[in-house]
Design an enzyme around this catalytic site. Structure first.
Site, PDB file in Angstrom:
ATOM      1  N   ARG A  90       0.815  -1.208   0.000  1.00  0.00           N
ATOM      2  CA  ARG A  90       0.000   0.000   0.000  1.00  0.00           C
ATOM      3  C   ARG A  90       0.851   1.262   0.000  1.00  0.00           C
ATOM      4  O   ARG A  90       0.509   2.263  -0.603  1.00  0.00           O
ATOM      5  CB  ARG A  90      -0.898  -0.016   1.234  1.00  0.00           C
ATOM      6  CG  ARG A  90      -1.693   1.232   1.397  1.00  0.00           C
ATOM      7  CD  ARG A  90      -1.886   1.573   2.841  1.00  0.00           C
ATOM      8  NE  ARG A  90      -2.953   0.799   3.429  1.00  0.00           N
ATOM      9  CZ  ARG A  90      -3.208   0.828   4.737  1.00  0.00           C
ATOM     10  NH1 ARG A  90      -2.461   1.534   5.562  1.00  0.00           N
ATOM     11  NH2 ARG A  90      -4.195   0.117   5.233  1.00  0.00           N
ATOM     12  N   ARG A  94       7.146  -0.068   1.963  1.00  0.00           N
ATOM     13  CA  ARG A  94       6.985  -1.188   2.893  1.00  0.00           C
ATOM     14  C   ARG A  94       5.790  -2.055   2.519  1.00  0.00           C
ATOM     15  O   ARG A  94       4.800  -1.566   1.974  1.00  0.00           O
ATOM     16  CB  ARG A  94       6.856  -0.710   4.335  1.00  0.00           C
ATOM     17  CG  ARG A  94       5.808   0.370   4.568  1.00  0.00           C
ATOM     18  CD  ARG A  94       6.285   1.269   5.721  1.00  0.00           C
ATOM     19  NE  ARG A  94       5.261   2.165   6.233  1.00  0.00           N
ATOM     20  CZ  ARG A  94       4.955   3.330   5.657  1.00  0.00           C
ATOM     21  NH1 ARG A  94       5.529   3.685   4.531  1.00  0.00           N
ATOM     22  NH2 ARG A  94       4.049   4.113   6.199  1.00  0.00           N
ATOM     23  N   CYS A 103      -4.380 -17.793  14.653  1.00  0.00           N
ATOM     24  CA  CYS A 103      -3.983 -17.042  15.847  1.00  0.00           C
ATOM     25  C   CYS A 103      -4.295 -17.882  17.080  1.00  0.00           C
ATOM     26  O   CYS A 103      -5.088 -18.823  17.012  1.00  0.00           O
ATOM     27  CB  CYS A 103      -4.752 -15.731  15.946  1.00  0.00           C
ATOM     28  SG  CYS A 103      -4.505 -14.674  14.511  1.00  0.00           S
ATOM     29  N   CYS A 107      -9.609 -12.760  17.899  1.00  0.00           N
ATOM     30  CA  CYS A 107     -10.173 -11.533  18.452  1.00  0.00           C
ATOM     31  C   CYS A 107     -11.453 -11.235  17.694  1.00  0.00           C
ATOM     32  O   CYS A 107     -11.467 -11.241  16.462  1.00  0.00           O
ATOM     33  CB  CYS A 107      -9.188 -10.392  18.279  1.00  0.00           C
ATOM     34  SG  CYS A 107      -7.536 -10.815  18.864  1.00  0.00           S
ATOM     35  N   CYS A 110     -11.289  -8.440  15.000  1.00  0.00           N
ATOM     36  CA  CYS A 110     -10.168  -8.495  14.060  1.00  0.00           C
ATOM     37  C   CYS A 110     -10.502  -7.827  12.728  1.00  0.00           C
ATOM     38  O   CYS A 110     -11.549  -8.078  12.145  1.00  0.00           O
ATOM     39  CB  CYS A 110      -9.790  -9.943  13.797  1.00  0.00           C
ATOM     40  SG  CYS A 110      -8.431 -10.096  12.625  1.00  0.00           S
ATOM     41  N   ARG A 112      -9.120  -8.392  10.009  1.00  0.00           N
ATOM     42  CA  ARG A 112      -9.047  -9.375   8.919  1.00  0.00           C
ATOM     43  C   ARG A 112      -9.941 -10.572   9.198  1.00  0.00           C
ATOM     44  O   ARG A 112      -9.644 -11.694   8.811  1.00  0.00           O
ATOM     45  CB  ARG A 112      -7.606  -9.839   8.686  1.00  0.00           C
ATOM     46  CG  ARG A 112      -6.714  -8.735   8.203  1.00  0.00           C
ATOM     47  CD  ARG A 112      -5.486  -9.182   7.442  1.00  0.00           C
ATOM     48  NE  ARG A 112      -4.688  -7.990   7.144  1.00  0.00           N
ATOM     49  CZ  ARG A 112      -3.575  -7.648   7.806  1.00  0.00           C
ATOM     50  NH1 ARG A 112      -3.082  -8.438   8.741  1.00  0.00           N
ATOM     51  NH2 ARG A 112      -2.943  -6.539   7.507  1.00  0.00           N
ATOM     52  N   ASP A 271     -11.536  -0.086  12.547  1.00  0.00           N
ATOM     53  CA  ASP A 271     -11.908   0.010  11.128  1.00  0.00           C
ATOM     54  C   ASP A 271     -13.380  -0.361  10.929  1.00  0.00           C
ATOM     55  O   ASP A 271     -13.987  -1.009  11.776  1.00  0.00           O
ATOM     56  CB  ASP A 271     -11.012  -0.920  10.301  1.00  0.00           C
ATOM     57  CG  ASP A 271      -9.548  -0.519  10.403  1.00  0.00           C
ATOM     58  OD1 ASP A 271      -9.267   0.678  10.307  1.00  0.00           O
ATOM     59  OD2 ASP A 271      -8.697  -1.421  10.596  1.00  0.00           O
ATOM     60  N   ASP A 308      -7.183   4.457  10.063  1.00  0.00           N
ATOM     61  CA  ASP A 308      -6.715   3.843   8.830  1.00  0.00           C
ATOM     62  C   ASP A 308      -7.778   4.179   7.787  1.00  0.00           C
ATOM     63  O   ASP A 308      -8.906   3.673   7.854  1.00  0.00           O
ATOM     64  CB  ASP A 308      -6.555   2.327   9.022  1.00  0.00           C
ATOM     65  CG  ASP A 308      -5.332   1.803   8.303  1.00  0.00           C
ATOM     66  OD1 ASP A 308      -4.981   2.391   7.255  1.00  0.00           O
ATOM     67  OD2 ASP A 308      -4.744   0.819   8.772  1.00  0.00           O
ATOM     68  N   LYS A 315      -2.745   5.383   7.016  1.00  0.00           N
ATOM     69  CA  LYS A 315      -3.023   5.752   8.398  1.00  0.00           C
ATOM     70  C   LYS A 315      -2.853   7.252   8.563  1.00  0.00           C
ATOM     71  O   LYS A 315      -1.867   7.819   8.120  1.00  0.00           O
ATOM     72  CB  LYS A 315      -2.055   5.023   9.330  1.00  0.00           C
ATOM     73  CG  LYS A 315      -2.263   3.523   9.366  1.00  0.00           C
ATOM     74  CD  LYS A 315      -1.263   2.863  10.296  1.00  0.00           C
ATOM     75  CE  LYS A 315      -1.412   1.359  10.322  1.00  0.00           C
ATOM     76  NZ  LYS A 315      -1.039   0.708   9.043  1.00  0.00           N
TER      77      LYS A 315
END
Ligand code: PLP
Ligand code: SF4
Length: 344
Positions: A90, A94, A103, A107, A110, A112, A271, A308, A315
């Protein structure tokens, strides 16, 4: 099999098991778990003091997850910003490499959750190889962030293989690992893991504590081992309604993080993710929290509060409004609300 792997296997994944331990209705959880899997490690389970507390809310499914309310599965447009599977590019210099898809705790908020923990979303060897080749062939990439899922759930040798490939790339200057295991599965941080990671400096770890209750002796020990391996530790917190959307709770959290050698880096505005809308706190609340930190506690403890931007626009840090130009003066507001004139 290592101890942490054995412990991971004994995580709670079935609503009936949870109902044996806490008063809750497994029938109402089942449809949620079918869509968004549940996993609660034994360590994290042990942090629950009562039904509905800050730890419970983060890990126990809720029927509200099935409400869609105009939210998107991928609000940051990560899929479109993936030049190759499991890699997000993005920003100019980086990339995020999604090195794992599982995981220790799923969570509930999350960002994702569209893919993390889902059975057909595993990271295959070909996909991983494609992502590593993209990094090798893209000279602009100087910072690689391993994320997922949780990269520290990979066995040591698989993680070492990825790090070795990345480290061999001359244009990659730094590597970061984003992981929640210091919070959710601290026993994963073994002397062997730390010895291995130490071979890949400059390496940074950003972890993910959201509440002071998560800062335990075991977590402190895990962070201490990583720090002793020369790894600078940062923390990314998500602002969560009913969990940490309170200036006193957040202040305690950031202060406790410094005591375990973890530097608060970001507080993320939640988000606009489908299945997690009930965790969204208002931006005004986030700004109040920042007001409660700046000046009131160590600058070292004060993270950036970021939104974000939807669509993958990056961000954006937010500050409580503290400056205004008046002629050749900048009028600044300090943490006590006093106006200070500063010549420009
Ligand atoms: C957050 C993020 C990064 C890293 O951002 P920093 O501000 O450098 O920590 C990189 N790529 C993507 C896609 C991200 O979401
Ligand atoms: S540890 Fe991170 S990637 Fe895994 S479920 Fe939690 S927020 Fe998502």
């Amino acid at each position: 099999m290592e101890l942490w792997q054995k412990n991971l296997k004994s995580s709670i994944t079935d609503p009936d098991e949870l109902a044996e331990l806490f008063p809750c209705d497994p029938a109402s959880l089942r449809p949620v778990v079918e869509k968004y899997p549940m996993r609660i490690s034994r360590h994290y389970l042990g942090l629950i003091h009562s039904v509905g507390d800050a730890v419970w809310r983060q890990c126990v499914p809720d029927a509200l997850e099935l409400e869609e309310a105009g939210l998107l599965p991928d609000p940051l447009n990560e899929e479109a910003l993936s030049p190759t599977p499991c890699l997000i590019h993005r920003y100019p210099d980086r990339v995020v490499l999604l090195a794992a898809s599982v995981c220790a705790v799923y969570c509930r908020f999350c960002m994702r959750k569209r893919k993390v923990g889902c059975p057909d979303e595993g990271v295959g060897t070909d996909e991983l190889d494609g992502a590593l080749r993209y990094i090798e062939e893209t000279p602009a990439v100087r910072d690689v962030i391993l994320s997922g899922g949780d990269p520290l759930l990979l066995p040591d040798d698989e993680l070492a293989y990825i790090l070795r490939r990345i480290r061999r790339v001359p244009h990659v200057e730094i590597v970061r690992i984003g992981t929640r295991v210091p919070v959710t599965l601290p026993e994963r941080v073994t002397p062997r893991l730390c010895r291995m990671l130490k071979g890949f400096h400059p390496l940074y770890v950003n972890t993910h504590f959201n509440h002071p209750l998560e800062v335990t002796t075991q977590s402190a020990e895990a962070c201490s081992m990583l720090a002793d391996a020369g790894i600078p530790l940062g923390n990314q917190t998500v602002l969560l309604k009913g969990v940490n959307d309170d200036p006193a709770v957040m202040k305690r959290l950031v202060q406790k993080l410094l005591t375990i050698r973890v530097r608060p880096y970001y507080i993320h505005q939640m988000d606009l993710v489908r299945g997690a809308g009930h965790f969204r706190a208002e931006v005004r609340r986030g700004l109040e929290i920042m007001k409660g930190l700046r000046g009131h506690t160590s600058g070292m403890a004060t993270p950036y509060y970021v939104i974000d931007a939807p669509g993958g626009k990056g961000k954006i840090p937010l500050l409580p409004d503290n400056g205004e130009f008046m002629g050749d003066m900048l009028v600044l507001k300090n943490y006590l609300g006093e106006m200070i004139e500063y010549p420009v």
